[in-house]
Design a protein around this motif. Structure first.
Motif, PDB file in Angstrom:
ATOM      1  N   VAL A 156       0.838  -1.203   0.000  1.00 15.99           N
ATOM      2  CA  VAL A 156       0.000   0.000   0.000  1.00 15.99           C
ATOM      3  C   VAL A 156       0.870   1.250   0.000  1.00 15.99           C
ATOM      4  N   SER A 157       1.942   1.217   0.788  1.00 17.11           N
ATOM      5  CA  SER A 157       2.807   2.398   0.867  1.00 17.11           C
ATOM      6  C   SER A 157       3.530   2.670  -0.444  1.00 17.11           C
ATOM      7  N   GLU A 158       3.723   1.631  -1.259  1.00 15.80           N
ATOM      8  CA  GLU A 158       4.398   1.815  -2.547  1.00 15.80           C
ATOM      9  C   GLU A 158       3.498   2.466  -3.587  1.00 15.80           C
ATOM     10  N   ARG A 159       2.183   2.431  -3.354  1.00 11.10           N
ATOM     11  CA  ARG A 159       1.200   3.011  -4.277  1.00 11.10           C
ATOM     12  C   ARG A 159       1.458   2.524  -5.717  1.00 11.10           C
ATOM     13  N   PRO A 160       1.216   1.222  -5.961  1.00  2.72           N
ATOM     14  CA  PRO A 160       1.494   0.682  -7.297  1.00  2.72           C
ATOM     15  C   PRO A 160       0.613   1.346  -8.355  1.00  2.72           C
ATOM     16  N   SER A 161       1.168   1.477  -9.559  1.00  2.77           N
ATOM     17  CA  SER A 161       0.447   2.086 -10.669  1.00  2.77           C
ATOM     18  C   SER A 161      -0.623   1.130 -11.182  1.00  2.77           C
ATOM     19  N   SER A 162      -1.506   1.652 -11.989  1.00  2.18           N
ATOM     20  CA  SER A 162      -2.580   0.820 -12.546  1.00  2.18           C
ATOM     21  C   SER A 162      -2.014  -0.275 -13.438  1.00  2.18           C
ATOM     22  N   SER A 163      -0.933   0.023 -14.153  1.00  3.40           N
ATOM     23  CA  SER A 163      -0.326  -1.012 -14.997  1.00  3.40           C
ATOM     24  C   SER A 163       0.289  -2.118 -14.143  1.00  3.40           C
ATOM     25  N   SER A 164       0.880  -1.744 -12.995  1.00  2.00           N
ATOM     26  CA  SER A 164       1.433  -2.748 -12.089  1.00  2.00           C
ATOM     27  C   SER A 164       0.320  -3.617 -11.511  1.00  2.00           C
ATOM     28  N   ILE A 165      -0.772  -2.979 -11.133  1.00  2.00           N
ATOM     29  CA  ILE A 165      -1.908  -3.745 -10.592  1.00  2.00           C
ATOM     30  C   ILE A 165      -2.447  -4.696 -11.655  1.00  2.00           C
ATOM     31  N   ALA A 166      -2.543  -4.234 -12.888  1.00  2.00           N
ATOM     32  CA  ALA A 166      -3.026  -5.104 -13.964  1.00  2.00           C
ATOM     33  C   ALA A 166      -2.064  -6.272 -14.172  1.00  2.00           C
ATOM     34  N   GLY A 167      -0.765  -5.987 -14.092  1.00  2.00           N
ATOM     35  CA  GLY A 167       0.221  -7.060 -14.240  1.00  2.00           C
ATOM     36  C   GLY A 167       0.102  -8.085 -13.122  1.00  2.00           C
ATOM     37  N   LEU A 168      -0.069  -7.603 -11.891  1.00  2.00           N
ATOM     38  CA  LEU A 168      -0.226  -8.513 -10.747  1.00  2.00           C
ATOM     39  C   LEU A 168      -1.480  -9.366 -10.886  1.00  2.00           C
TER      40      LEU A 168
ATOM     41  N   VAL B 254      12.514 -23.450 -12.720  1.00  2.00           N
ATOM     42  CA  VAL B 254      13.395 -22.311 -12.471  1.00  2.00           C
ATOM     43  C   VAL B 254      13.769 -21.644 -13.796  1.00  2.00           C
ATOM     44  N   SER B 255      14.093 -22.485 -14.763  1.00  2.00           N
ATOM     45  CA  SER B 255      14.440 -21.944 -16.084  1.00  2.00           C
ATOM     46  C   SER B 255      13.264 -21.185 -16.693  1.00  2.00           C
ATOM     47  N   LEU B 256      12.067 -21.736 -16.542  1.00  2.00           N
ATOM     48  CA  LEU B 256      10.885 -21.061 -17.071  1.00  2.00           C
ATOM     49  C   LEU B 256      10.635 -19.737 -16.351  1.00  2.00           C
ATOM     50  N   SER B 257      10.933 -19.694 -15.057  1.00  2.00           N
ATOM     51  CA  SER B 257      10.773 -18.444 -14.307  1.00  2.00           C
ATOM     52  C   SER B 257      11.717 -17.373 -14.843  1.00  2.00           C
ATOM     53  N   VAL B 258      12.949 -17.788 -15.152  1.00  2.00           N
ATOM     54  CA  VAL B 258      13.915 -16.837 -15.724  1.00  2.00           C
ATOM     55  C   VAL B 258      13.418 -16.317 -17.067  1.00  2.00           C
ATOM     56  N   VAL B 259      12.892 -17.227 -17.907  1.00  2.00           N
ATOM     57  CA  VAL B 259      12.364 -16.820 -19.207  1.00  2.00           C
ATOM     58  C   VAL B 259      11.199 -15.847 -19.028  1.00  2.00           C
ATOM     59  N   LEU B 260      10.302 -16.155 -18.065  1.00  2.00           N
ATOM     60  CA  LEU B 260       9.147 -15.275 -17.831  1.00  2.00           C
ATOM     61  C   LEU B 260       9.604 -13.870 -17.452  1.00  2.00           C
ATOM     62  N   VAL B 261      10.572 -13.772 -16.560  1.00  2.00           N
ATOM     63  CA  VAL B 261      11.030 -12.450 -16.101  1.00  2.00           C
ATOM     64  C   VAL B 261      11.679 -11.675 -17.242  1.00  2.00           C
ATOM     65  N   ILE B 262      12.479 -12.361 -18.052  1.00  2.00           N
ATOM     66  CA  ILE B 262      13.127 -11.679 -19.176  1.00  2.00           C
ATOM     67  C   ILE B 262      12.079 -11.180 -20.174  1.00  2.00           C
ATOM     68  N   LEU B 263      11.101 -12.029 -20.497  1.00  2.00           N
ATOM     69  CA  LEU B 263      10.039 -11.609 -21.415  1.00  2.00           C
ATOM     70  C   LEU B 263       9.243 -10.446 -20.830  1.00  2.00           C
ATOM     71  N   TRP B 264       8.935 -10.510 -19.553  1.00  2.00           N
ATOM     72  CA  TRP B 264       8.159  -9.446 -18.904  1.00  2.00           C
ATOM     73  C   TRP B 264       8.922  -8.128 -18.929  1.00  2.00           C
ATOM     74  N   ASP B 265      10.241  -8.207 -18.784  1.00  2.00           N
ATOM     75  CA  ASP B 265      11.054  -6.994 -18.786  1.00  2.00           C
ATOM     76  C   ASP B 265      10.990  -6.309 -20.141  1.00  2.00           C
ATOM     77  N   ARG B 266      10.842  -7.113 -21.203  1.00  2.00           N
ATOM     78  CA  ARG B 266      10.740  -6.529 -22.535  1.00  2.00           C
ATOM     79  C   ARG B 266       9.325  -6.053 -22.830  1.00  2.00           C
ATOM     80  N   SER B 267       8.362  -6.902 -22.555  1.00  2.00           N
ATOM     81  CA  SER B 267       6.954  -6.518 -22.727  1.00  2.00           C
ATOM     82  C   SER B 267       6.090  -7.554 -22.032  1.00  2.00           C
ATOM     83  N   PRO B 268       5.204  -7.140 -21.092  1.00  2.00           N
ATOM     84  CA  PRO B 268       4.342  -8.105 -20.402  1.00  2.00           C
ATOM     85  C   PRO B 268       3.496  -8.943 -21.350  1.00  2.00           C
ATOM     86  N   PHE B 269       3.184  -8.374 -22.528  1.00  2.00           N
ATOM     87  CA  PHE B 269       2.346  -9.120 -23.453  1.00  2.00           C
ATOM     88  C   PHE B 269       3.060 -10.349 -24.024  1.00  2.00           C
TER      89      PHE B 269
END
Length: 597
Positions: free
Chosen positions: A38-50, A195-210
């Motif tokens: 709550v204190s971080e006040r996430p943006s609407s895009s962050s909330i949508a991503g979560l 674990v490998s899939l988690s790494v792939v997910l994070v890398i893809l998300w960093d480029r574009s969540p879509f």
């Protein structure tokens, strides 16, 4: 990643002992995570991503990845999205999302409240650890997304696995470290992939969540494919597996026997043993079919440790032993039968008879080999239940081993080994040594009166010296106890015939082993270890039983005075026809009276 089975966390005292502090710690962590988020006040895009990650994690958690053999529960692909959340959004978001996801899924499954609380708390703590590890890795010299994600996955895995293994170890009473090692061994490969899939997910998300959509589709397809394949394999396995013992069934046995004996078999030796549980009907009638099924499962487990085992009928088993010569196979099966009689924790000792035949000597086709093994089995059940027989070379009736078989050097080695064992028994206790010699001498004389030939009398004398051989495994405090034995002590003592049989069988002394095994069986069937009755008890064993009892009654003991010869003879005659064979008692009494004349 992992979640405990519902029955493992059903509210037992062992679970409740650490459930309260665990859930309390998880509650504090969740409250802190909520406040931090709550204190971080996430943006609407962050909330949508979560929300998107939460939906993906929840969906994959509802269809766990089917991996056979996991000893502590099930695993799912939800960890890919939870670990990704920890690496992308931090510990607070990962903790709250993991808790809500597990709470929703477990509640939807109608799990007991204890299970819901435990699994939800474990996921929350594991996610918090993953977020902390990711933050620490990002702040290090090697800090980057792959390193942080790997650290997060390792932490999530360690906390989740340890806490789930802890509760299962408590409820199953299995040592924690042993269970943990098995769980790690079973899950390490699929979890490394995650674990490998988690790494792939994070890398893809960093480029574009879509781009994560490109990962979610294959993950879902992989999960569904695995489930389909497992169902197919389970159906195939069920068609070839006996449900009670988990051994191969008759169909599987026929296939394997045909595989081992093709038309161009050549010089390969294959031994086949067919076995029958002699007293299964009696166990079922006395104690019920659940006990009978436990007995069958125990027999199957012991046979499976000896070779390729199958349950081919209600109380019938088969053991396929490629590459073993007939005598090697017989010895292996004899030891298995002794272990079966001693080992299973059921209400009554299990007695199994066996018939053994070998390719090419006993049959050159699967059908002929099975027929010869069946012939040996039926002969064994009629004449020597609780042991194993093999067909005679001339095809007439099953053969029996004798010290006369084998080469001269082989016979001498067997005799020398047997006599060494006899001297070891004599040396252990002066009274026991004198007792064994007395039994041997008197048993030979009784055997002569009953028409035993010289070779059989020679074996009876040796069996008399060795009949108490199994007592070398009985504690001194039981053998030397100055008073009557209690029930547990008597059960331990009553194992000595089977122990002695096991030791003699390992020397290849087949007849002696069987006689020693049965030398405490009663004529009325109330003896031990197998409850064999009447003529089914080998004659030498009946002789040893009566002579052993007479010598024991007339010998010194710490807790009673010896009986006179007349008193002991009176006891023998009183128990003739119930405890002892009447004709053996008559021959023994006649021998004693001739000695006194």
């Amino acid at each position: 990643m992992l979640h405990v089975k519902a029955k493992a966390a059903s509210g037992s005292p062992g679970v409740l002992a650490f459930l309260l502090p665990l859930t309390l710690g998880a509650a504090v962590t969740i409250v802190a995570a909520s406040a931090s988020l709550v204190s971080e006040r996430p943006s609407s895009s962050s909330i949508a991503g979560l929300v998107a990650l939460l939906a993906a994690a929840t969906f994959t958690e509802t269809v766990p990845l089917p991996i056979r053999g996991i000893p502590i529960g099930r695993t799912s692909l939800a960890s890919v999205f939870l670990v990704g959340t920890a690496a992308i959004y931090g510990w607070a978001a990962a903790t709250l999302m993991s808790f809500l996801m597990q709470l929703a899924v477990e509640t939807g499954r109608r799990r007991p409240p204890v299970t819901v609380a435990y699994n939800s708390s474990v996921y929350a703590l594991a996610a918090a650890a993953a977020g902390g590890a990711a933050a620490a890795a990002e702040g290090s010299a090697l800090g980057n997304l792959p390193v942080a994600t790997t650290a997060a996955a390792a932490s999530f895995y360690a906390v989740d696995l340890a806490l789930i293994a802890l509760v299962v170890a408590r409820t199953s009473r299995e040592p924690f470290l042993s269970l943990l090692r098995r769980a790690v061994g079973t899950t390490i490969v699929p979890l490394t992939i995650m674990v490998s899939l988690s790494v792939v997910l994070v890398i893809l998300w960093d480029r574009s969540p879509f781009l994560v959509g490109a990962l979610f589709g294959p993950l879902l397809a992989f999960d569904l494919y695995q489930r389909s394949q497992l169902r197919t394999l389970e159906a195939m396995r069920a068609a070839l597996t006996d449900p009670v013992t988990s051994l191969g069934n008759r169909r599987r046995f026929d296939e394997r026997l045909q595989d081992e004996l093709p038309p161009d078999q050549g010089e390969k030796t294959v031994s086949l043993c067919v076995l029958d549980v002699d007293n299964l009907k009696r166990i079922n009638d006395r104690y019920g079919h659940p006990t009978g099924n436990r007995a069958l499962a125990a027999v199957g487990a012991r046979l499976a440790a000896s070779g390729e085992a199958f349950r081919v009928g209600g109380d019938e088993f088969a053991l396929l032993l490629p590459g073993l010569e007939p005598e090697q196979a017989r010895l292996l099966v004899e030891l298995a039968l002794v272990d079966i009689a001693l080992g299973p924790d059921v209400e009554e000792s299990i007695r199994v008879s066996g018939g053994i035949a070998s390719y090419p000597g006993d049959g050159d086709t699967p059908g002929r080999l099975l027929e010869r093994a069946d012939e040996a089995l039926y002969h064994c059940k009629r004449h020597a239940p609780g042991s194993v027989c093999a067909p005679a070379a001339d095809g007439t009736e099953p053969s029996k081993l004798s010290l006369a078989t084998g080469t001269r050097d082989d016979r001498a080695a067997r005799l020398q080994a047997a006599m060494s064992l006899a001297r070891a028994v004599d040396a252990r206790d002066a009274l026991a040594g004198s007792h064994s010699e007395s039994v041997a001498r008197l048993a030979v004389s009784v055997g002569a009166r009953l028409g035993c030939d010289p070779e059989q009398r020679e074996l009876i004398e040796l069996a008399g010296r060795l009949h108490d051989l199994g007592k070398v495994a009985i504690p001194d405090e039981i053998l030397e106890k100055p008073g009557p034995l209690n029930l547990d002590e008597r059960r331990i003592l009553e194992r000595h015939p089977a122990v002695g049989c096991n030791m003699l069988a390992s020397l290849g002394l087949g007849p002696l082993a069987a006689w020693v095994l049965h030398h405490h069986e009663r004529w009325d069937g109330n003896g031990y270890p197998n409850g064999v009755a009447g003529e089914a008890i080998p004659l030498p064993a009946r002789i040893l039983f009566a002579v052993d009892a007479f010598d024991a009654m007339t010998s010194e003991h710490a807790y009673r005075e010896p009986l006179t010869r007349e008193q002991a003879v009176g006891e023998l005659e009183r128990c003739a026809g119930t405890q002892f064979d009447e004709k053996v008692v008559a021959a023994l009494v006649a021998e004693l009276r001739d000695q006194d004349a």
